[in-house]
Motif scaffolding. Structure first.
Motif, PDB file in Angstrom:
ATOM      1  N   LEU A 164       0.702  -1.021  -0.055  1.00 29.63           N
ATOM      2  CA  LEU A 164      -0.004   0.061   0.043  1.00 29.63           C
ATOM      3  C   LEU A 164       0.794   1.315  -0.173  1.00 29.63           C
ATOM      4  O   LEU A 164       0.589   2.497  -0.636  1.00 29.63           O
ATOM      5  N   ALA A 165       2.032   1.236   0.477  1.00 30.36           N
ATOM      6  CA  ALA A 165       2.957   2.310   0.630  1.00 30.36           C
ATOM      7  C   ALA A 165       3.272   2.738  -0.577  1.00 30.36           C
ATOM      8  O   ALA A 165       3.457   4.160  -1.076  1.00 30.36           O
ATOM      9  N   VAL A 166       3.765   1.843  -1.536  1.00 35.24           N
ATOM     10  CA  VAL A 166       3.975   2.224  -3.023  1.00 35.24           C
ATOM     11  C   VAL A 166       2.918   2.591  -3.896  1.00 35.24           C
ATOM     12  O   VAL A 166       3.149   3.283  -4.822  1.00 35.24           O
ATOM     13  N   LEU A 167       1.626   1.780  -3.392  1.00 34.67           N
ATOM     14  CA  LEU A 167       0.663   2.222  -4.290  1.00 34.67           C
ATOM     15  C   LEU A 167       0.155   3.739  -4.066  1.00 34.67           C
ATOM     16  O   LEU A 167      -0.572   4.113  -5.015  1.00 34.67           O
ATOM     17  N   ARG A 168       0.329   4.290  -2.995  1.00 42.13           N
ATOM     18  CA  ARG A 168      -0.177   5.548  -2.643  1.00 42.13           C
ATOM     19  C   ARG A 168       0.454   6.614  -3.719  1.00 42.13           C
ATOM     20  O   ARG A 168      -0.342   7.960  -4.048  1.00 42.13           O
ATOM     21  N   ASP A 169       1.648   6.349  -4.126  1.00 41.66           N
ATOM     22  CA  ASP A 169       2.341   7.218  -5.103  1.00 41.66           C
ATOM     23  C   ASP A 169       1.696   6.937  -6.532  1.00 41.66           C
ATOM     24  O   ASP A 169       2.186   7.689  -7.500  1.00 41.66           O
ATOM     25  N   TYR A 170       1.348   5.787  -6.776  1.00 42.50           N
ATOM     26  CA  TYR A 170       1.141   5.192  -8.266  1.00 42.50           C
ATOM     27  C   TYR A 170       0.283   6.214  -9.293  1.00 42.50           C
ATOM     28  O   TYR A 170       0.815   6.599 -10.085  1.00 42.50           O
ATOM     29  N   PRO A 171      -0.796   6.636  -8.695  1.00 40.36           N
ATOM     30  CA  PRO A 171      -1.643   7.486  -9.691  1.00 40.36           C
ATOM     31  C   PRO A 171      -0.981   8.879  -9.811  1.00 40.36           C
ATOM     32  O   PRO A 171      -1.287   9.323 -11.259  1.00 40.36           O
ATOM     33  N   ARG A 172      -0.183   9.421  -8.943  1.00 39.56           N
ATOM     34  CA  ARG A 172       0.625  10.393  -9.132  1.00 39.56           C
ATOM     35  C   ARG A 172       1.823  10.394 -10.085  1.00 39.56           C
ATOM     36  O   ARG A 172       1.847  11.319 -11.089  1.00 39.56           O
ATOM     37  N   LEU A 173       2.446   9.282  -9.954  1.00 37.54           N
ATOM     38  CA  LEU A 173       3.637   9.221 -10.837  1.00 37.54           C
ATOM     39  C   LEU A 173       3.181   8.777 -12.270  1.00 37.54           C
ATOM     40  O   LEU A 173       3.811   8.998 -13.304  1.00 37.54           O
ATOM     41  N   SER A 174       2.131   7.963 -12.583  1.00 39.58           N
ATOM     42  CA  SER A 174       1.595   7.601 -13.771  1.00 39.58           C
ATOM     43  C   SER A 174       0.585   8.437 -14.357  1.00 39.58           C
ATOM     44  O   SER A 174       0.266   7.970 -15.692  1.00 39.58           O
ATOM     45  N   ASN A 175       0.153   9.349 -13.604  1.00 38.85           N
ATOM     46  CA  ASN A 175      -0.961  10.203 -14.146  1.00 38.85           C
ATOM     47  C   ASN A 175      -2.070   9.356 -14.528  1.00 38.85           C
ATOM     48  O   ASN A 175      -2.879   9.651 -15.372  1.00 38.85           O
ATOM     49  N   SER A 176      -2.430   8.278 -13.627  1.00 39.30           N
ATOM     50  CA  SER A 176      -3.493   7.412 -13.554  1.00 39.30           C
ATOM     51  C   SER A 176      -4.641   8.230 -12.911  1.00 39.30           C
ATOM     52  O   SER A 176      -4.451   8.648 -11.882  1.00 39.30           O
ATOM     53  N   GLU A 177      -5.941   7.670 -13.063  1.00 39.60           N
ATOM     54  CA  GLU A 177      -7.044   8.188 -12.529  1.00 39.60           C
ATOM     55  C   GLU A 177      -6.953   7.365 -11.109  1.00 39.60           C
ATOM     56  O   GLU A 177      -7.328   8.022  -9.889  1.00 39.60           O
ATOM     57  N   ARG A 178      -7.121   6.327 -11.010  1.00 39.50           N
ATOM     58  CA  ARG A 178      -7.104   5.260  -9.826  1.00 39.50           C
ATOM     59  C   ARG A 178      -6.590   3.970 -10.003  1.00 39.50           C
ATOM     60  O   ARG A 178      -6.331   3.579 -11.314  1.00 39.50           O
ATOM     61  N   ILE A 179      -6.492   3.337  -8.945  1.00 36.51           N
ATOM     62  CA  ILE A 179      -5.973   1.902  -9.049  1.00 36.51           C
ATOM     63  C   ILE A 179      -7.215   0.811  -8.641  1.00 36.51           C
ATOM     64  O   ILE A 179      -8.095   1.220  -8.008  1.00 36.51           O
ATOM     65  N   THR A 180      -7.098  -0.282  -9.473  1.00 31.70           N
ATOM     66  CA  THR A 180      -7.933  -1.188  -9.166  1.00 31.70           C
ATOM     67  C   THR A 180      -7.734  -2.171  -8.534  1.00 31.70           C
ATOM     68  O   THR A 180      -6.363  -2.801  -8.586  1.00 31.70           O
ATOM     69  N   PHE A 181      -8.313  -2.671  -7.390  1.00 32.73           N
ATOM     70  CA  PHE A 181      -8.173  -3.654  -6.352  1.00 32.73           C
ATOM     71  C   PHE A 181      -8.975  -4.813  -6.779  1.00 32.73           C
ATOM     72  O   PHE A 181     -10.154  -4.777  -6.620  1.00 32.73           O
ATOM     73  N   GLU A 182      -8.359  -6.004  -7.099  1.00 36.76           N
ATOM     74  CA  GLU A 182      -9.181  -7.287  -7.541  1.00 36.76           C
ATOM     75  C   GLU A 182      -9.404  -7.865  -6.032  1.00 36.76           C
ATOM     76  O   GLU A 182      -8.372  -8.260  -5.472  1.00 36.76           O
ATOM     77  N   TYR A 183     -10.379  -8.499  -6.038  1.00 36.94           N
ATOM     78  CA  TYR A 183     -10.810  -9.053  -4.570  1.00 36.94           C
ATOM     79  C   TYR A 183     -11.635 -10.333  -5.131  1.00 36.94           C
ATOM     80  O   TYR A 183     -12.995 -10.080  -5.021  1.00 36.94           O
ATOM     81  N   VAL A 184     -10.983 -11.528  -5.054  1.00 37.32           N
ATOM     82  CA  VAL A 184     -11.828 -12.815  -5.175  1.00 37.32           C
ATOM     83  C   VAL A 184     -12.537 -13.155  -4.020  1.00 37.32           C
ATOM     84  O   VAL A 184     -11.966 -13.135  -3.122  1.00 37.32           O
ATOM     85  N   MET A 185     -13.737 -13.156  -4.268  1.00 40.69           N
ATOM     86  CA  MET A 185     -14.604 -13.767  -3.075  1.00 40.69           C
ATOM     87  C   MET A 185     -14.974 -15.171  -2.873  1.00 40.69           C
ATOM     88  O   MET A 185     -15.398 -15.967  -3.765  1.00 40.69           O
ATOM     89  N   LEU A 186     -14.123 -15.603  -1.533  1.00 40.34           N
ATOM     90  CA  LEU A 186     -14.072 -17.004  -1.452  1.00 40.34           C
ATOM     91  C   LEU A 186     -15.016 -17.411  -0.027  1.00 40.34           C
ATOM     92  O   LEU A 186     -14.778 -16.458   1.041  1.00 40.34           O
ATOM     93  N   LYS A 187     -15.921 -18.054  -0.045  1.00 36.77           N
ATOM     94  CA  LYS A 187     -16.660 -18.460   1.175  1.00 36.77           C
ATOM     95  C   LYS A 187     -16.212 -18.695   2.475  1.00 36.77           C
ATOM     96  O   LYS A 187     -15.231 -19.486   2.587  1.00 36.77           O
ATOM     97  N   GLY A 188     -16.427 -17.896   3.270  1.00 40.27           N
ATOM     98  CA  GLY A 188     -15.880 -18.191   4.842  1.00 40.27           C
ATOM     99  C   GLY A 188     -14.395 -17.843   4.937  1.00 40.27           C
ATOM    100  O   GLY A 188     -13.868 -18.019   5.951  1.00 40.27           O
ATOM    101  N   VAL A 189     -13.696 -17.115   3.891  1.00 43.38           N
ATOM    102  CA  VAL A 189     -12.406 -17.021   3.818  1.00 43.38           C
ATOM    103  C   VAL A 189     -11.921 -15.443   4.213  1.00 43.38           C
ATOM    104  O   VAL A 189     -11.371 -14.965   4.893  1.00 43.38           O
ATOM    105  N   ASN A 190     -12.426 -14.746   3.089  1.00 44.96           N
ATOM    106  CA  ASN A 190     -12.334 -13.146   3.154  1.00 44.96           C
ATOM    107  C   ASN A 190     -13.609 -12.446   2.724  1.00 44.96           C
ATOM    108  O   ASN A 190     -13.627 -11.360   2.269  1.00 44.96           O
ATOM    109  N   ASP A 191     -14.642 -12.877   2.920  1.00 45.31           N
ATOM    110  CA  ASP A 191     -16.051 -12.212   2.589  1.00 45.31           C
ATOM    111  C   ASP A 191     -16.877 -11.635   3.635  1.00 45.31           C
ATOM    112  O   ASP A 191     -18.054 -11.530   3.390  1.00 45.31           O
TER     113      ASP A 191
END
Length: 393
Positions: free
Chosen positions: A274-301
């Protein structure tokens, strides 16, 4: 910022000997490499830039593979090109088309290895998912692609070739003498296929520079998304040298769970990522970062996971793609119930983040996220071997 050495692994650092007598492939050469190759074959320095531009347009704007058809080059020059160079793409072994229109290409590359690319048509756009390695080294426990051993990195030609083959199949090339096409069946490219793109950084960078070049395929950097599991030292390089959009295979809100799901977390944990991601939109002139989150029953949901996720990404321009788990034979997880996914999404949305739930595509041809190459490899194994794998789970 202190420069860091490219992240590599031993299997990737061993140079592969080209087959004897194999002529240089023009596909995959950067503009500088193409110009140098032409000069080496006798093209005068003063003409080399013009010849490079002409060839570039034939290869990447028109999609032409026959030197004889390159009619703005002298006949003798075309003969020299045919004698000294080849135009070679991966070979299509099979093409499968899903009931929902998704197309999956099994491609054979040098050495007889195979990779897959997937085209996903949507309303008003079309996304091509391409691979960057043969196999994968990350062993993410929810991903069937990750159960396959890493063989090698793909070359620049093999990465660009996936885009070109899909354009062939979709008949998307411009036609010499006709008005330039404005419609784009392949409007987006995502590096979300087999492999970790940032473990093949140089080849991925050069391939994307070819894809983005305005005189060729001409896809905007904002139409290219690179997905990484979190190779922290290379993320800043991505901003500087590619400048595309970034997606993070995040999938967990505690280090304990992410260590199990995405083992690279043991090397670069959530805090470091997360520390390096906080700078990415500024460095790359990107609008935002996409976080991919796979939904696993009873594990992370759980609701607690959703609330932790919101806290973790606070301050980062972001959207969260929720991915229903694409199950495969012997998978150690189950897909979260739809009501649970919607409740998770609602918490994130109310916190101010877009949280679309990805519609599974191409499941009937094993083309969904995390399934690439699986059916092909399993089809070559005996029923006994498959049963043994499933039992080991």
């Amino acid at each position: 910022m202190t420069a860091t050495a490219p992240i590599t692994q031993d299997v990737m650092t061993i140079p592969r000997k080209a087959p004897e007598g194999l002529m240089p492939n023009l596909i995959g050469m950067t503009r500088e490499q193409l110009r140098a190759a032409l000069v080496a074959q006798g093209t005068p320095e003063k003409q080399a830039k013009m010849r490079e531009g002409q060839l570039w347009q034939w290869l990447y704007h028109w999609g032409v593979r026959d030197f004889a058809a390159m009619t703005n080059l002298a006949k003798e020059y075309r003969a020299m090109l045919a004698e000294k160079f080849v135009i070679r793409l991966p070979e299509i072994v099979t093409k499968q088309v899903s009931a929902d229109g998704t197309r999956k290409y099994l491609l054979r590359i040098d050495g007889g290895h195979e990779v897959e690319a997937v085209y996903i048509p949507e309303e008003g756009r079309g996304t091509l998912c391409i691979s960057s390695q043969v196999g994968c080294t990350l062993t993410c426990s929810f991903c069937h692609t990750g159960t396959q051993k890493l063989v090698r990195n793909l070359t620049v030609a093999e990465i660009v070739g996936q885009v070109m083959i899909a354009r062939d199949d979709l008949q998307e090339w411009n036609i010499p003498g006709e008005t330039k096409r404005e419609d784009r069946l392949i409007s987006n490219v995502v590096l979300m296929g087999m492999g970790e793109p940032l473990y093949n950084f140089d080849n991925v960078r050069d391939a994307m520079q070819i894809v983005m070049d305005n005189e060729g395929i001409s896809l905007s950097r904002r139409r290219i998304t690179l997905s990484t599991s979190g190779v922290v030292p290379e993320i800043a390089r991505t901003a500087d040298e590619i400048g595309c959009l970034l997606a993070i295979s995040f999938h967990a809100t505690t280090d304990a769970v992410r260590d199990q799901l995405v083992p690279i977390n043991k090397k670069w944990n959530i805090e470091a990522l997360l520390a390096v991601l906080r700078d990415y939109p500024r460095l790359s002139n990107s609008e935002r970062i996409t976080f991919e989150y796979v939904m696993l029953k009873g594990v992370n949901d759980s609701d607690d996971d959703a609330r932790r996720l919101v806290k973790l990404i606070k301050g980062i321009p972001a959207k969260i793609n929720l991915i229903p788990f694409n199950e495969w034979p012997g998978a150690p997880y189950q897909r979260s119930d739809w009501a649970r996914i919607e409740a998770f999404s609602d918490i994130i949305f109310k916190a101010g983040y877009a949280s679309p739930i990805r519609t599974p595509r191409g499941e009937d041809i094993m083309a969904a996220c995390g399934q690439l190459k699986s059916a092909t490899e399993r089809g070559r194994k005996s029923a006994k071997a498959i049963a043994a794998e499933t039992e080991r789970g």
